[in-house]
Design an enzyme around this catalytic site. Structure first.
Site, mmCIF file in Angstrom:
data_model
loop_
_atom_site.group_PDB
_atom_site.id
_atom_site.type_symbol
_atom_site.label_atom_id
_atom_site.label_comp_id
_atom_site.label_asym_id
_atom_site.label_seq_id
_atom_site.Cartn_x
_atom_site.Cartn_y
_atom_site.Cartn_z
ATOM 1 N N LYS A 42 0.896 -1.201 -0.019
ATOM 2 C CA LYS A 42 -0.094 0.134 -0.023
ATOM 3 C C LYS A 42 0.794 1.192 0.016
ATOM 4 O O LYS A 42 0.473 2.347 -0.383
ATOM 5 C CB LYS A 42 -0.875 -0.174 1.360
ATOM 6 C CG LYS A 42 -2.026 -1.079 1.435
ATOM 7 C CD LYS A 42 -2.744 -0.675 2.720
ATOM 8 C CE LYS A 42 -2.663 -1.877 3.511
ATOM 9 N NZ LYS A 42 -3.526 -1.743 4.792
ATOM 10 N N GLY A 43 2.178 1.135 0.442
ATOM 11 C CA GLY A 43 2.997 2.137 0.669
ATOM 12 C C GLY A 43 2.989 2.953 -0.545
ATOM 13 O O GLY A 43 3.264 4.387 -0.225
ATOM 14 N N GLU A 97 7.738 2.627 -6.125
ATOM 15 C CA GLU A 97 7.925 2.316 -4.692
ATOM 16 C C GLU A 97 7.811 3.463 -4.093
ATOM 17 O O GLU A 97 8.238 4.333 -4.306
ATOM 18 C CB GLU A 97 9.103 1.328 -4.418
ATOM 19 C CG GLU A 97 8.981 -0.162 -4.378
ATOM 20 C CD GLU A 97 8.234 -0.568 -2.939
ATOM 21 O OE1 GLU A 97 7.334 0.437 -2.367
ATOM 22 O OE2 GLU A 97 8.666 -1.685 -2.246
ATOM 23 N N ASP A 98 7.645 3.196 -2.662
ATOM 24 C CA ASP A 98 7.650 4.217 -1.757
ATOM 25 C C ASP A 98 9.135 4.577 -1.164
ATOM 26 O O ASP A 98 9.209 5.888 -1.522
ATOM 27 C CB ASP A 98 6.778 4.188 -0.609
ATOM 28 C CG ASP A 98 6.793 2.905 0.220
ATOM 29 O OD1 ASP A 98 7.568 1.862 -0.350
ATOM 30 O OD2 ASP A 98 6.173 2.455 1.004
ATOM 31 N N ASP A 101 14.992 0.571 1.074
ATOM 32 C CA ASP A 101 15.520 0.410 2.467
ATOM 33 C C ASP A 101 16.608 -0.458 2.266
ATOM 34 O O ASP A 101 17.595 -0.292 1.740
ATOM 35 C CB ASP A 101 14.576 0.287 3.381
ATOM 36 C CG ASP A 101 15.139 0.178 4.860
ATOM 37 O OD1 ASP A 101 15.805 0.862 4.958
ATOM 38 O OD2 ASP A 101 14.410 -0.203 5.667
ATOM 39 N N PHE A 150 13.202 6.234 10.600
ATOM 40 C CA PHE A 150 12.126 5.414 10.041
ATOM 41 C C PHE A 150 11.229 6.684 9.798
ATOM 42 O O PHE A 150 10.792 7.743 10.630
ATOM 43 C CB PHE A 150 11.561 4.711 11.155
ATOM 44 C CG PHE A 150 10.296 4.031 10.819
ATOM 45 C CD1 PHE A 150 10.537 2.709 9.913
ATOM 46 C CD2 PHE A 150 8.908 4.605 10.776
ATOM 47 C CE1 PHE A 150 9.481 2.091 9.579
ATOM 48 C CE2 PHE A 150 7.934 3.502 10.558
ATOM 49 C CZ PHE A 150 8.138 2.619 9.856
ATOM 50 N N ASP A 157 3.534 4.348 6.340
ATOM 51 C CA ASP A 157 3.064 4.150 7.635
ATOM 52 C C ASP A 157 3.844 3.636 8.736
ATOM 53 O O ASP A 157 4.925 3.328 8.568
ATOM 54 C CB ASP A 157 1.916 3.243 7.429
ATOM 55 C CG ASP A 157 2.362 1.613 7.396
ATOM 56 O OD1 ASP A 157 3.260 1.515 6.491
ATOM 57 O OD2 ASP A 157 1.914 0.984 8.257
ATOM 58 N N ARG A 163 -0.122 7.547 6.988
ATOM 59 C CA ARG A 163 -0.025 7.630 5.464
ATOM 60 C C ARG A 163 -0.516 8.848 4.771
ATOM 61 O O ARG A 163 -0.097 9.273 3.766
ATOM 62 C CB ARG A 163 -0.749 6.438 4.917
ATOM 63 C CG ARG A 163 -0.523 4.878 5.259
ATOM 64 C CD ARG A 163 -1.034 3.924 4.352
ATOM 65 N NE ARG A 163 -0.746 2.568 4.813
ATOM 66 C CZ ARG A 163 -0.078 1.781 4.586
ATOM 67 N NH1 ARG A 163 1.222 2.260 3.927
ATOM 68 N NH2 ARG A 163 0.176 0.432 5.138
#
Ligand code: IMP
Length: 180
Positions: A42-43, A97-98, A101, A150, A157, A163
């Site tokens: 969902k990101g 993609e959000d 990482d 983070f 989220d 979000r």
């Protein structure tokens, strides 16, 4: 919501300007090609919607949902909860993609989609946290490099919250102890 934020890393204006730039670059690079934009839920839902609006050439939109087994921390063990609706044969595929990482999610997606014979397979990511990388992945269209913190907002989220923040934010440390 805003009372939980320690500081804003990337403002709404900076995000808007960057997404416009990324959309222009993508529109130039894929002109005359059959482009399929694949948002990763969902990101990346919010970023995908904003980026897709900034693409000025014909393109189709599809979504995948991937989960990684470890909750907030990526383990490299992924499962596809929602797969693409359409075939990728000879299409130019751009995975959106959000954040990248460790890189394990993108690595998984590349390995998963390559056998479907796309004409090309590239990645666009709003954020990049290069200091945490475990595997080498290429990000063809990158929004912002951020430090090892983070972050939430713009689709990202913490325990399914934040979000809908319009900025990329760092939460106050007590939020993690309160909810985590
Ligand atoms: P990777 O597989 O370690 O590259 O992680 C990618 C996924 O982990 C992203 O799509 C996010 O869902 C999640 N993630 C990594 N860092 C953050 C963060 O700072 N905030 C929120 N989610 C994150």
């Amino acid at each position: 919501m805003y009372e939980d934020i320690e500081r804003v890393l990337v403002t709404e204006e900076e995000i808007r300007a960057k997404i416009k730039e990324m959309g222009e670059a993508i529109s130039r690079d894929y002109a005359g090609k059959e482009l399929v934009v694949v948002g990763i839920l969902k990101g990346a839902a919010l970023f995908t919607a904003d980026l897709f609006r900034q693409i000025t050439i014909p393109a189709t939109l599809d979504f995948m949902r991937i989960v990684s087994y470890a909750g907030t921390k990526s383990t490299g063990v992924h499962r596809v909860l929602l797969d693409l609706e359409y075939e990728l044969d000879n299409k130019h595929v751009l995975v959106v993609e959000d954040i990248v990482d460790t890189g394990l999610t993108i690595r998984f997606l590349m390995d998963y989609l390559k056998p479907r014979n796309p004409a090309s397979l590239r990645v666009a990511s709003l954020l990049d946290k290069p200091s945490r990388r475990k595997v080498d992945v290429e990000i063809h269209y990158k929004g912002f490099e951020i430090p090892d913190e983070f972050v939430v907002g713009m689709g990202l989220d913490y325990n399914e919250k934040y979000r809908n923040l319009r900025e990329i934010c760092v939460l106050k440390p007590e939020v993690y102890t309160r909810q985590g």
